[in-house]
Design a protein around this motif. Sequence first.
Motif, PDB file in Angstrom:
ATOM      1  N   UNK A   9      -0.133  -5.177  10.774  1.00  0.00           N
ATOM      2  CA  UNK A   9       0.306  -4.805   9.415  1.00  0.00           C
ATOM      3  C   UNK A   9       1.102  -5.920   8.925  1.00  0.00           C
ATOM      4  N   UNK A  10       0.805  -6.091   7.693  1.00  0.00           N
ATOM      5  CA  UNK A  10       1.736  -7.078   6.721  1.00  0.00           C
ATOM      6  C   UNK A  10       2.959  -6.066   6.244  1.00  0.00           C
ATOM      7  N   UNK A  11       4.035  -6.056   7.389  1.00  0.00           N
ATOM      8  CA  UNK A  11       5.027  -5.194   7.224  1.00  0.00           C
ATOM      9  C   UNK A  11       6.371  -5.993   6.456  1.00  0.00           C
ATOM     10  N   UNK A  12       7.169  -5.390   5.875  1.00  0.00           N
ATOM     11  CA  UNK A  12       8.542  -5.896   5.366  1.00  0.00           C
ATOM     12  C   UNK A  12       9.535  -4.543   5.420  1.00  0.00           C
ATOM     13  N   UNK A  13      10.747  -4.970   5.555  1.00  0.00           N
ATOM     14  CA  UNK A  13      11.504  -3.808   5.850  1.00  0.00           C
ATOM     15  C   UNK A  13      12.898  -3.819   4.822  1.00  0.00           C
ATOM     16  N   UNK A  14      13.174  -2.578   4.491  1.00  0.00           N
ATOM     17  CA  UNK A  14      14.282  -2.405   3.566  1.00  0.00           C
ATOM     18  C   UNK A  14      15.179  -1.514   4.249  1.00  0.00           C
ATOM     19  N   UNK A  15      16.469  -2.101   4.203  1.00  0.00           N
ATOM     20  CA  UNK A  15      17.343  -1.207   4.946  1.00  0.00           C
ATOM     21  C   UNK A  15      18.119  -0.122   4.159  1.00  0.00           C
TER      22      UNK A  15
ATOM     23  N   UNK B  62      -0.524  -3.137   4.179  1.00  0.00           N
ATOM     24  CA  UNK B  62       0.690  -3.713   3.797  1.00  0.00           C
ATOM     25  C   UNK B  62       1.519  -2.660   3.661  1.00  0.00           C
ATOM     26  N   UNK B  63       2.953  -2.568   4.031  1.00  0.00           N
ATOM     27  CA  UNK B  63       3.879  -1.753   3.896  1.00  0.00           C
ATOM     28  C   UNK B  63       5.292  -2.258   3.743  1.00  0.00           C
ATOM     29  N   UNK B  64       5.916  -1.329   3.119  1.00  0.00           N
ATOM     30  CA  UNK B  64       7.431  -1.488   3.116  1.00  0.00           C
ATOM     31  C   UNK B  64       8.016  -0.379   4.206  1.00  0.00           C
TER      32      UNK B  64
ATOM     33  N   UNK C  22       0.811  -1.282   0.019  1.00  0.00           N
ATOM     34  CA  UNK C  22      -0.053   0.004  -0.186  1.00  0.00           C
ATOM     35  C   UNK C  22       0.859   1.277   0.033  1.00  0.00           C
ATOM     36  N   UNK C  23       2.101   1.191   0.745  1.00  0.00           N
ATOM     37  CA  UNK C  23       2.749   2.304   0.943  1.00  0.00           C
ATOM     38  C   UNK C  23       4.025   2.238   1.387  1.00  0.00           C
ATOM     39  N   UNK C  24       4.963   2.999   1.116  1.00  0.00           N
ATOM     40  CA  UNK C  24       6.457   3.035   1.515  1.00  0.00           C
ATOM     41  C   UNK C  24       6.434   3.828   2.663  1.00  0.00           C
ATOM     42  N   UNK C  25       6.807   3.375   3.837  1.00  0.00           N
ATOM     43  CA  UNK C  25       6.624   4.185   5.377  1.00  0.00           C
ATOM     44  C   UNK C  25       8.267   4.537   5.508  1.00  0.00           C
ATOM     45  N   UNK C  26       8.514   5.914   5.512  1.00  0.00           N
ATOM     46  CA  UNK C  26       9.693   6.279   5.780  1.00  0.00           C
ATOM     47  C   UNK C  26       9.698   6.866   7.273  1.00  0.00           C
ATOM     48  N   UNK C  27      10.628   6.305   8.083  1.00  0.00           N
ATOM     49  CA  UNK C  27      10.503   6.943   9.588  1.00  0.00           C
ATOM     50  C   UNK C  27      11.553   7.922   9.705  1.00  0.00           C
TER      51      UNK C  27
ATOM     52  N   UNK D 153       7.162  -4.358  15.595  1.00  0.00           N
ATOM     53  CA  UNK D 153       6.057  -3.593  15.999  1.00  0.00           C
ATOM     54  C   UNK D 153       4.911  -3.612  15.012  1.00  0.00           C
ATOM     55  N   UNK D 154       5.335  -3.093  13.845  1.00  0.00           N
ATOM     56  CA  UNK D 154       4.153  -3.162  12.879  1.00  0.00           C
ATOM     57  C   UNK D 154       3.434  -4.723  12.681  1.00  0.00           C
TER      58      UNK D 154
END
Length: 221
Positions: A162-168, A140-142, A47-52, A156-157
């Motif tokens: 949330x169906x979350x995945x992470x990219x470093x 669903x988020x990256x 759905x989106x790219x979440x930038x912290x 946490x997500x």
Amino acid sequence: MRFLRRLLLGALLLGVAVLCSAIVIDRHVSNTASDFIVRPEEAPSSDAILVLGASVRANGQVSDMLGDRLDTALELYNAKRAPKFLVSGDHGSVDYDETGTMKRYLTEHKVPARNIFMDHAGFSTYESMYRAKHIFDVKKVIIVTQSYHLKRAVYVARSLGIDAYGVAADKSGYQNMEKFKAREFLARNKDFVYARILRPKPAILGDKVPITGDGRSTAKP
């Protein structure tokens, strides 16, 4: 004297038990999230790219750490991994604005404003994830941040549903990394308790702004 020795022994045993528990929780968070940390080319459509958020300079420019997060997110966006950005950070005062700085950076790189959602109350990793689910209706988020922080964010997500995945976003070296890593040990324990046990509501919630809509609605007047 015997009572004092017993008291000291009890305190020592308690301290050891607390430390062991903290180590176990730290490894649990790290190991659980590891399966969902992916390379950019492996990131699923979301759905989106979440930038912290991270610190911004006094002149309004992004820090090196935040710039790398945004550049990584742009690569994912241009690869069509997600149609929207959710930039989440600290905009708790007029004089300090992580979200506005992130949005400006993205629009300067030709991202339409309608595709950028701003979470002005992402004061912590836990709050960013809670608000992503309950305010922005992200399913669903990256998540993009540096690797030292990424596993906690993904954990946490996913704990919040949330169906979350992470990219470093480790594109360069950063100052004070040893301090950040040491703090992360404590932060993983805190967020484990928040995400799995207490589930506190963030300081600020507000009305729903679904990520499927127009990001311009999230700009502060």
